[in-house]
Design a protein around this motif. Structure first.
Motif, PDB file in Angstrom:
ATOM      1  N   VAL A 292      91.304 -13.465 -24.393  1.00 27.49           N
ATOM      2  CA  VAL A 292      90.155 -12.752 -24.985  1.00 27.49           C
ATOM      3  C   VAL A 292      88.947 -13.683 -25.067  1.00 27.49           C
ATOM      4  N   GLY A 293      89.184 -14.939 -25.431  1.00 26.45           N
ATOM      5  CA  GLY A 293      88.075 -15.898 -25.489  1.00 26.45           C
ATOM      6  C   GLY A 293      87.440 -16.119 -24.135  1.00 26.45           C
ATOM      7  N   ALA A 294      88.264 -16.233 -23.097  1.00 24.11           N
ATOM      8  CA  ALA A 294      87.734 -16.425 -21.741  1.00 24.11           C
ATOM      9  C   ALA A 294      86.954 -15.202 -21.274  1.00 24.11           C
ATOM     10  N   ARG A 295      87.431 -14.012 -21.626  1.00 17.55           N
ATOM     11  CA  ARG A 295      86.700 -12.793 -21.238  1.00 17.55           C
ATOM     12  C   ARG A 295      85.356 -12.700 -21.967  1.00 17.55           C
ATOM     13  N   LEU A 296      85.319 -13.116 -23.217  1.00 19.55           N
ATOM     14  CA  LEU A 296      84.049 -13.127 -23.954  1.00 19.55           C
ATOM     15  C   LEU A 296      83.055 -14.091 -23.307  1.00 19.55           C
ATOM     16  N   ILE A 297      83.530 -15.291 -22.943  1.00 22.57           N
ATOM     17  CA  ILE A 297      82.646 -16.277 -22.296  1.00 22.57           C
ATOM     18  C   ILE A 297      82.174 -15.758 -20.938  1.00 22.57           C
ATOM     19  N   ALA A 298      83.089 -15.160 -20.165  1.00 20.09           N
ATOM     20  CA  ALA A 298      82.716 -14.635 -18.847  1.00 20.09           C
ATOM     21  C   ALA A 298      81.711 -13.499 -18.976  1.00 20.09           C
ATOM     22  N   HIS A 299      81.878 -12.645 -19.991  1.00 22.11           N
ATOM     23  CA  HIS A 299      80.952 -11.514 -20.168  1.00 22.11           C
ATOM     24  C   HIS A 299      79.569 -12.000 -20.585  1.00 22.11           C
ATOM     25  N   ALA A 300      79.527 -13.050 -21.410  1.00 23.92           N
ATOM     26  CA  ALA A 300      78.228 -13.586 -21.840  1.00 23.92           C
ATOM     27  C   ALA A 300      77.580 -14.446 -20.767  1.00 23.92           C
TER      28      ALA A 300
END
Length: 518
Positions: A292-300
């Motif tokens: 979830v953290g990696a997806r948040l960073i990728a989305h931002a």
């Protein structure tokens, strides 16, 4: 007066021969048109070279931050006694004056003088050729740019963005390939689809077994459980599948190899992503997990961009379409986006997911800022924030349990505390004192009632008289109507009689005439 000049190759001190030129700023450039005229204005006193690129980078970084480097400090102590120093940076000049006691000067004339020295550096400093200074300046500029950006291979979040994107792509490809293996091999052994449900185990069984006739001679203990293995062998004997050639089986096995290889690579990539997230965003990883953290960073886009987002934006990150649809249709906005897949949100009850996502987003925003801008690589703040979120979750669950427990059917209702009854347990009712004011108020009400009753009694005979008159008038009207109804048929009878008489008269006359003729 001495002039301090910083170059990519080292530090240089020039003796200013003509100090009057500092007052005439516009004419300084004329004195540096060629090397001979420049030597009349300044003269090289001392030059110290940098030993390596790291030393040059440290000195340049210190100059950029207006700090006094150790090498520069020793150099000035040794060669600037009882001299005034012309310097480019006023902050560095104040620092030199405080620590070394050397008076420093900074003005527009000094800046023009430094510009002229830079133009004629090869002529003024013998041993420094322009061809040597250019690559030194280029290398130092690259090193300084990396330093200013605080470039570190362990802090590159681009790797996380690429890794999580590749992980999602691998999941899609694995699913497609595994379904193709099931469909293709299902023509030969359709009963195996229900026996082996895991896609990776199915591909391994296909690769290991080959034709279904080989199932009885194979040992599947490393791949399947004992019950599944026995069921598979029994089904292979009575299978209704079609026969396939060796060439077909070879291509099916090659596809199964691809599925197995992709699954192994996905496991390695998942471990790599976990280690990268632990190094780059440890606090965020503790709160929501590495995926979830990696997806948040990728989305931002990057960790720094994510750190700039407020908690309200981070909460609905990934649900932009639903947000704008809700704003357009004037409905309720979404309560969570990518953060919904965090374990803390999944543990909460459905009616508390919105509250928990808001609390978790606030803590994630703080953790992202610490990861992006902090220097420590430990997840101290992340652990504290997770404990806070878990405490909030337990609090909400406790309220829900207390509300669900309610009150039993057989238990009596709680009595409200009454101060007047305190200490008088034997009394069934509360003793009350005599209140005279209340009696007076009741008498007034009674008088008012008596007055209203008398008025009603006076009004009653008047109403009765009116009713009697109205009844008489109605009776008269009814009589008149009856009389008119009775008179109407009488008048009609009279009219009929008159008409008959009128008709009889000519008949009588005719009879008389006939008689007279006779």
């Amino acid at each position: 007066m001495l002039l301090l000049f910083e170059s990519p190759a080292g530090f240089a001190l020039f003796k200013v021969l003509n100090e009057k030129c500092l007052k005439e700023v516009e004419d300084i450039q004329k004195d540096f048109l060629d090397g001979d005229s420049a030597k009349k204005v300044v003269k090289l006193k001392k030059f110290v070279k940098f030993e390596n690129t790291a030393e040059a980078l440290g000195a340049a970084a210190a100059m950029v931050d207006s700090k006094l480097d150790k090498k520069l400090k020793k150099f000035l102590k040794k060669h600037c006694e009882d001299e005034t120093l012309a310097i480019a940076d006023p902050k560095l000049g104040n620092l030199v004056k405080e620590k070394l006691g050397i008076p420093c000067v900074h003005s527009s004339g000094v800046m023009e003088l430094l510009r002229g020295v830079r133009q004629q550096l090869a002529e003024l400093a013998s041993g420094l050729a322009a061809s040597d200074v250019a690559p030194m300046a280029l290398g130092l500029s690259h090193s300084l740019s990396r330093y200013k950006l605080k470039f570190s291979p362990d802090k590159v979040d681009t790797m996380i963005v690429q890794a999580i994107g590749l992980l999602d792509d691998l999941d899609k490809e694995l699913n497609t390939y595994a379904m193709r293996v099931r469909e293709w091999y299902g023509w030969h052994f359709p009963e195996m689809t229900k026996i082996v449900t895991d896609n990776i185990a199915y591909a391994k069984v296909v690769k290991f077994m080959g034709m279904r006739e080989n199932a009885a001679d194979k040992d599947f203990s490393e791949i399947l459980a004992e019950e599944a293995e026995q069921e598979l062998k029994d089904a292979a004997v009575v299978s209704m599948g079609t026969d396939v050639s060796d060439e077909d089986m070879q291509y099916i096995a090659n596809l199964a190899d691809q599925v197995i290889a992709l699954s192994e690579y996905r496991a390695q990539l998942s471990d790599y992503l976990r280690s990268r997230m632990q190094a780059i965003a440890p606090n965020l990883t503790v709160l929501v997990g590495e995926l979830v953290g990696a997806r948040l960073i990728a989305h931002a886009g990057s960790l720094m961009s994510l750190a700039k987002y407020p908690a309200s934006t981070l909460q609905i990150l990934g649900a932009e379409k639903a947000l704008f649809r809700a704003l357009k249709t004037k409905r309720e906005t979404p309560k969570y986006g990518l953060i919904y897949h965090a374990s803390l949100i999944g543990q909460s009850a459905p009616k508390f997911k919105g509250k928990m996502s808001r609390v978790l987003a606030a803590k994630c925003a703080l953790s992202c800022r610490v990861d992006a801008l902090g220097d420590s690589s430990e997840a101290t703040i992340g652990i504290e924030n997770r404990a806070t979120v878990e405490a909030r979750l337990r609090q909400l669950e406790g309220k829900m349990l207390a509300g669900a427990a309610g009150k039993g059917k057989g238990t009596p209702a709680k009595e409200v505390y009454d101060k007047a009854r305190a200490g008088t347990a034997a009394l069934a009712t509360t003793p009350k004192a005599y209140n005279a004011d209340a009696d007076v108020q009741m008498e007034k009400k009674k008088k008012k009632k008596a007055e209203s009753d008398s008025e009603d009694e006076e009004e009653e005979p008047v109403k009765e008289k009116k009713k009697k008159k109205e009844d008489k008038e109605e009776k008269k009207k009814k009589k008149k109507d009856k009389d008119e109804d009775e008179e109407a048929p009488k008048s009609e009878k009279k009219k009929k009689r008159k008409a008959e008489e009128d008709e009889e008269e000519p008949k009588a006359e005719k009879k008389k005439k006939k008689k007279s003729k006779e």
